[in-house]
Each structure stands twice: as structure tokens, then as C-alpha cells.
Design a protein around this motif. Sequence first.
Motif, PDB file in Angstrom:
ATOM      1  N   LYS A 167      -6.444 -26.438 -32.988  1.00  0.00           N
ATOM      2  CA  LYS A 167      -5.628 -25.368 -32.414  1.00  0.00           C
ATOM      3  C   LYS A 167      -6.468 -24.094 -32.300  1.00  0.00           C
ATOM      4  CE  LYS A 167      -2.443 -25.680 -35.670  1.00  0.00           C
ATOM      5  NZ  LYS A 167      -2.564 -26.945 -36.415  1.00  0.00           N
ATOM      6  N   ILE A 168      -6.123 -23.253 -31.336  1.00  0.00           N
ATOM      7  CA  ILE A 168      -6.715 -21.921 -31.235  1.00  0.00           C
ATOM      8  C   ILE A 168      -5.579 -20.927 -31.472  1.00  0.00           C
ATOM      9  CG2 ILE A 168      -8.002 -20.270 -29.814  1.00  0.00           C
ATOM     10  CD1 ILE A 168      -9.036 -22.584 -28.167  1.00  0.00           C
ATOM     11  N   LEU A 169      -5.600 -20.272 -32.614  1.00  0.00           N
ATOM     12  CA  LEU A 169      -4.514 -19.385 -32.992  1.00  0.00           C
ATOM     13  C   LEU A 169      -4.908 -17.916 -32.864  1.00  0.00           C
ATOM     14  CD1 LEU A 169      -3.231 -21.258 -36.188  1.00  0.00           C
ATOM     15  CD2 LEU A 169      -2.451 -21.513 -33.818  1.00  0.00           C
ATOM     16  N   LEU A 212      -5.008 -10.418 -26.666  1.00  0.00           N
ATOM     17  CA  LEU A 212      -5.301  -9.949 -25.326  1.00  0.00           C
ATOM     18  C   LEU A 212      -5.401  -8.425 -25.279  1.00  0.00           C
ATOM     19  CD1 LEU A 212      -2.955 -12.347 -23.327  1.00  0.00           C
ATOM     20  CD2 LEU A 212      -5.298 -12.710 -24.089  1.00  0.00           C
ATOM     21  N   LEU A 213      -5.798  -7.896 -24.129  1.00  0.00           N
ATOM     22  CA  LEU A 213      -6.066  -6.463 -23.999  1.00  0.00           C
ATOM     23  C   LEU A 213      -4.864  -5.595 -24.319  1.00  0.00           C
ATOM     24  CD1 LEU A 213      -8.165  -6.390 -20.706  1.00  0.00           C
ATOM     25  CD2 LEU A 213      -9.005  -6.214 -23.029  1.00  0.00           C
ATOM     26  N   ASP A 214      -3.663  -6.094 -24.040  1.00  0.00           N
ATOM     27  CA  ASP A 214      -2.449  -5.302 -24.230  1.00  0.00           C
ATOM     28  C   ASP A 214      -1.794  -5.568 -25.588  1.00  0.00           C
ATOM     29  OD1 ASP A 214      -1.728  -7.881 -23.785  1.00  0.00           O
ATOM     30  OD2 ASP A 214      -0.113  -7.444 -22.373  1.00  0.00           O
ATOM     31  N   ASN A 215      -2.537  -6.265 -26.466  1.00  0.00           N
ATOM     32  CA  ASN A 215      -2.055  -6.635 -27.802  1.00  0.00           C
ATOM     33  C   ASN A 215      -1.059  -7.790 -27.789  1.00  0.00           C
ATOM     34  OD1 ASN A 215      -3.596  -4.702 -29.240  1.00  0.00           O
ATOM     35  ND2 ASN A 215      -2.126  -3.115 -28.691  1.00  0.00           N
ATOM     36  N   SER A 216      -0.900  -8.467 -26.643  1.00  0.00           N
ATOM     37  CA  SER A 216      -0.145  -9.716 -26.616  1.00  0.00           C
ATOM     38  C   SER A 216      -0.947 -10.772 -27.388  1.00  0.00           C
ATOM     39  CB  SER A 216       0.085 -10.179 -25.176  1.00  0.00           C
ATOM     40  OG  SER A 216       0.930  -9.300 -24.487  1.00  0.00           O
ATOM     41  N   ILE A 217      -0.237 -11.726 -27.990  1.00  0.00           N
ATOM     42  CA  ILE A 217      -0.882 -12.768 -28.786  1.00  0.00           C
ATOM     43  C   ILE A 217      -0.489 -14.139 -28.251  1.00  0.00           C
ATOM     44  CG2 ILE A 217      -1.148 -13.787 -31.095  1.00  0.00           C
ATOM     45  CD1 ILE A 217      -2.318 -11.032 -30.956  1.00  0.00           C
ATOM     46  N   PHE A 232       3.772 -17.616 -27.028  1.00  0.00           N
ATOM     47  CA  PHE A 232       3.405 -16.320 -26.464  1.00  0.00           C
ATOM     48  C   PHE A 232       4.199 -15.206 -27.145  1.00  0.00           C
ATOM     49  CE2 PHE A 232       2.619 -19.484 -23.228  1.00  0.00           C
ATOM     50  CZ  PHE A 232       1.414 -19.101 -22.663  1.00  0.00           C
ATOM     51  N   SER A 233       3.492 -14.215 -27.661  1.00  0.00           N
ATOM     52  CA  SER A 233       4.117 -12.989 -28.162  1.00  0.00           C
ATOM     53  C   SER A 233       3.656 -11.872 -27.225  1.00  0.00           C
ATOM     54  CB  SER A 233       3.682 -12.699 -29.601  1.00  0.00           C
ATOM     55  OG  SER A 233       4.043 -13.763 -30.460  1.00  0.00           O
ATOM     56  N   VAL A 234       4.521 -11.502 -26.291  1.00  0.00           N
ATOM     57  CA  VAL A 234       4.129 -10.629 -25.181  1.00  0.00           C
ATOM     58  C   VAL A 234       4.462  -9.169 -25.473  1.00  0.00           C
ATOM     59  CG1 VAL A 234       4.398 -10.170 -22.716  1.00  0.00           C
ATOM     60  CG2 VAL A 234       4.476 -12.528 -23.566  1.00  0.00           C
ATOM     61  N   ALA A 235       3.440  -8.307 -25.372  1.00  0.00           N
ATOM     62  CA  ALA A 235       3.647  -6.869 -25.544  1.00  0.00           C
ATOM     63  C   ALA A 235       4.403  -6.312 -24.340  1.00  0.00           C
ATOM     64  CB  ALA A 235       2.296  -6.163 -25.683  1.00  0.00           C
ATOM     65  N   LYS A 236       5.316  -5.408 -24.588  1.00  0.00           N
ATOM     66  CA  LYS A 236       6.142  -4.853 -23.516  1.00  0.00           C
ATOM     67  C   LYS A 236       5.331  -3.936 -22.621  1.00  0.00           C
ATOM     68  CE  LYS A 236      10.708  -2.921 -22.664  1.00  0.00           C
ATOM     69  NZ  LYS A 236      11.973  -2.455 -23.263  1.00  0.00           N
ATOM     70  N   ASP A 237       5.472  -4.127 -21.321  1.00  0.00           N
ATOM     71  CA  ASP A 237       4.813  -3.278 -20.321  1.00  0.00           C
ATOM     72  C   ASP A 237       5.662  -3.330 -19.050  1.00  0.00           C
ATOM     73  OD1 ASP A 237       3.244  -2.017 -18.443  1.00  0.00           O
ATOM     74  OD2 ASP A 237       1.363  -2.914 -19.124  1.00  0.00           O
ATOM     75  N   ASN A 238       6.502  -2.318 -18.860  1.00  0.00           N
ATOM     76  CA  ASN A 238       7.437  -2.309 -17.732  1.00  0.00           C
ATOM     77  C   ASN A 238       6.746  -2.301 -16.374  1.00  0.00           C
ATOM     78  OD1 ASN A 238       9.707  -2.311 -19.383  1.00  0.00           O
ATOM     79  ND2 ASN A 238       9.685  -0.087 -19.589  1.00  0.00           N
TER      80      ASN A 238
END
Length: 322
Positions: free
Chosen positions: A116-118, A122-127, A156-162
Motif C-alpha cells: 500500500k502507499i499511504l 498533495l499541494l492543497d493538503n489533501s491526502i 481520499f481526504s479532500v481539502a476544501k477549495d470552493n
Amino acid sequence: MNLKDEINKKAISWLIKDREGLTQNEEAQFKKWIKNINHQKAFEQNKLLMNEYLTLDKKFINDIEFQIEKETKSVSFFNKSKYLVASIIMLFCISFLYNKYDNKVFSKEYTSLDKKILKISLLDNSIIDLDTNSNIQIEYKKDKRKIRFTKGKALFSVAKDNKRPFQIKTENIMIEVLGTKFEVINLSGITTVNVVEGSVKISYLSNNKKEDKKDLIVLKKADHYKIDKQGRIIEFGKIKINDIASWKNDLIYFKNDTLEKAFLVFEKYTNKKIIFDTYSLSQLKITGKFKSNQFDDFLEAVKVLYPISVVKKENIIKLVNK
């Protein structure tokens, strides 16, 4: 034309032929050609660009095709090969796409094999957490965040970006969010979405084109949704939050699943091929919680449940009735 251009041209030709369907002879030629590492790289890069090409405005593509075919009409060599004409059209559109990508901020591909790759940050702090035997292609732009999810399982843990929606594409399914946490499974042409928190919009892309997108549903916390690549809904209901992405903890849950399905899941973690002696044997049901790294324990549990013998030969396991 230099060697790199020649390789790209050939890669595009193979992509076009593959979409139309390869003959047995062409498939053999392609397998021989793709063994070269430079050919593989060119093929995958142009495959990504072709997917973008297929989402371009339909009128724009038709205008290009008309103009190029008009200019090449008098050349008999082009008339003899529709693939060359199509390649020219593709090369022109790909050139356009390279310009289009000027606003690209970040791109990267991750492929997990036996491990696994845990915690891919990402650039916006999404994981992103990636299960074994999975592949994702990440592309961040100034106006959107895009993931091409070709196979496997991911959380996916997605950082909020409207201002930049987060889009995941699997087969003909588009998943869009602004900020949330959810699991996506893309296996055997079926996409499964399990929502941990927030909301997720699911759409169907007819013919893989954005203009034919049909919004299907907005999922909420604890929703479980399964859909095939034809847009047919297979399952829709609730799921226990703790059961989502259980693979992160090496856990597998089965609930009245067939042995065929259960062993297919284990094949992913063991690299072993499972064969059933009879169809009826493969349709026996199993329920329970198992560890993905303890395949032998799972085999023993099956043998306790049913009168089954296990025959092992190298990487092949055959299940037979006693």
C-alpha cells in the motif's frame, strides 16, 4: 522527424486502432512493440492526452477533422491510411492540449504493486491512501483538481477549495467534491463510492465525453453506492463508517458473498490464481472478517465451513469438492 516524434506517432496510431478493436495479428504486433520501455512511456502519455482530446468540444474537433482531411485529400498515400489521417488530427489536437496545459500546477502518477502507499500528501493538503495493485494519475490546475483512477482502491481526504472542484474519473464515472472524505473502488469495470463525511456528486459520462455528462446522485455521510461502466446502479444503501477502507488495516469484510468473489479479493493481495472445480462450488456463500495478509487462515476457514479440498501447484490454487 526525429525518433521521439516517430515513437509518439506510432503510439497514437496504436491508440486509435485499439479504440476500434485490434485484430489478432495487430494485437501480437502491439504486444511486441509495447515491450520497449520508451514505447510504453509514449503510449501512456499519449493515452492521457487522448482522453483529454475526447473531452474537447465536439464542434472544435469536427472543424479540425474537416480542414485536415480537406488538405490531405489530394495525397493518395493519406487516402490509403485512415490511421495516418487520424494521427495528424490527433497530433494537432495534442499540440493544442499542450498549450492548454500551460495552467498545470502539478502532475504525478502513483502505482502500488505489492504494498500500500499511504498518506500521499498533495499541494492543497489533501491526502490519498492507496491500496495494493492500484493506480492513480494526479493533475492539479489553477481551476480544478483532477484524478484519473484507473484501478484499485483509494481513500481520499479532500481539502476544501470552493474555487477548484476535486474530480475523480473511473471508466465512465465522474466523482466531484469540494471538500470531504470518501473511498473509491474501481475494479472489473465497477465503481464503488463509500462516503465517510461531507457530500459527493456522482455523474455518468456517456461515450466518455463531458458534454454527455448526466448527474446521477449526491451522496452523503455513510452512503454506499455501486455503479457499472454502463451507468447501471448495482447497489445503493448505508455502510458502517468503520467498514470503509478497511484495507488500510489489512481487513476484509464479506457479507453473504460468493466464494468466487471472496477469492477474487484475495487474489489481489496474494498474486495467486484461484480455480474452482465446479460452478456450484464457486457460488457457495461466506460471511466474516479476515486479514488480507493471512490467506492461509482464510483457506482453513473455508475448509471448516464446507467439505472442500485444496490443491496447490506453484501460484495456482484449485478448490475441489471432497
